[in-house]
Design an enzyme around this catalytic site. Structure first.
Site, short mmCIF file in Angstrom:
data_model
loop_
_atom_site.label_atom_id
_atom_site.label_comp_id
_atom_site.label_asym_id
_atom_site.label_seq_id
_atom_site.Cartn_x
_atom_site.Cartn_y
_atom_site.Cartn_z
N HIS A 1 -4.17 -4.38 -0.24
CA HIS A 1 -3.68 -5.60 1.47
C HIS A 1 -3.76 -6.95 1.05
CE1 HIS A 1 -3.06 -1.28 3.75
NE2 HIS A 1 -4.82 -1.09 3.11
N CYS B 1 0.32 -0.93 0.01
CA CYS B 1 0.00 0.07 0.06
C CYS B 1 1.03 1.55 0.09
CB CYS B 1 -1.12 0.05 1.26
SG CYS B 1 -2.48 1.44 0.66
N GLU C 1 -2.91 -8.99 3.40
CA GLU C 1 -3.31 -9.31 4.74
C GLU C 1 -5.25 -9.04 4.82
OE1 GLU C 1 -2.67 -4.96 5.30
OE2 GLU C 1 -1.86 -6.37 3.92
#
Length: 214
Positions: free
Chosen positions: A186, A81, A188
């Site tokens: 992202h 990011c 995650e």
């Protein structure tokens, strides 16, 4: 088991990244120490927020030179990011110079009728470096999670590893060159595909680059 330095510069929640790395079989270590960064098998630069504060925080913590040294050494490096954007030379969002690892700038999405800015939510990746180990066994056009108003515009289009289309604008969603890979989305927060991407970084990208560096 690989030890991964997750750089802490007060720009975002690092714990979700660490949880994903732990699931992938790595040992993450949140740190702002150049010594720990140098000792790690690989380095991740995450980040959420604005461009100027991010690079200011890196510089006040004397992390700019260690980051550049790690990348130059051939050690596996993943930006996420904002950690992608600050690798570039400049941003329309601010006045501070970026790290300049990649030539190019960070641009804001152009307004379109009905287009929501920031892009917030799930979107499909289109791979432009489909053989990159980070994308191994993921399948074409996976859905991943984005939250951003700005995107990177590399001077050299060959470094673009994936793109995303928001409205009528197709922009760079990931860059890859040698030991360095960085993504706008992202992983995650990107469910199965995102965890697989982190797993690929741990199980494929890190061993390959460590072997090349040895």
């Amino acid at each position: 088991m690989s030890t991964i330095a997750v750089i802490d510069y007060d720009m975002g929640n690092l714990h979700s990244v660490c949880k994903g790395l732990e699931k992938a079989g790595a040992t993450p270590k949140i740190t702002d120490s150049s010594i720990e960064i140098d000792k790690a098998d690989a380095v991740i630069l995450p980040g959420v927020g604005s461009f100027d504060p991010a690079v200011q925080h890196l510089r006040t913590r004397n992390l700019e030179i260690p980051i550049k040294q790690v990348i130059a050494s051939g050690k596996p490096f993943l930006g996420i990011c904002l950690g992608l954007q600050i690798l570039f030379e400049s941003s329309e969002e601010g006045q501070e110079p970026g790290l300049g690892i990649f030539a190019g700038k960070v641009c804001r999405f152009k307004s379109e009728p009905g287009l929501t800015i920031p892009q917030m939510g799930w979107n499909k990746l289109q791979f432009t470096q489909p053989e990159h180990l980070l994308w191994s066994e993921i399948g074409s056009q996976p859905w991943v999670y984005f939250v951003h108003s700005y995107y990177v515009d590399p001077t050299d289009s060959q470094v673009t590893a994936a793109t995303v289309t928001h409205g009528h604008q197709t922009v760079t969603a990931a860059v890859g060159k040698d030991n360095l890979i960085a993504v706008q989305f992202h992983p995650e927060k990107s469910s199965t595909a995102g965890l697989k991407i982190l797993s690929n970084f741990v199980s494929k990208v890190i061993p390959k680059n460590l072997a090349l560096a040895s």
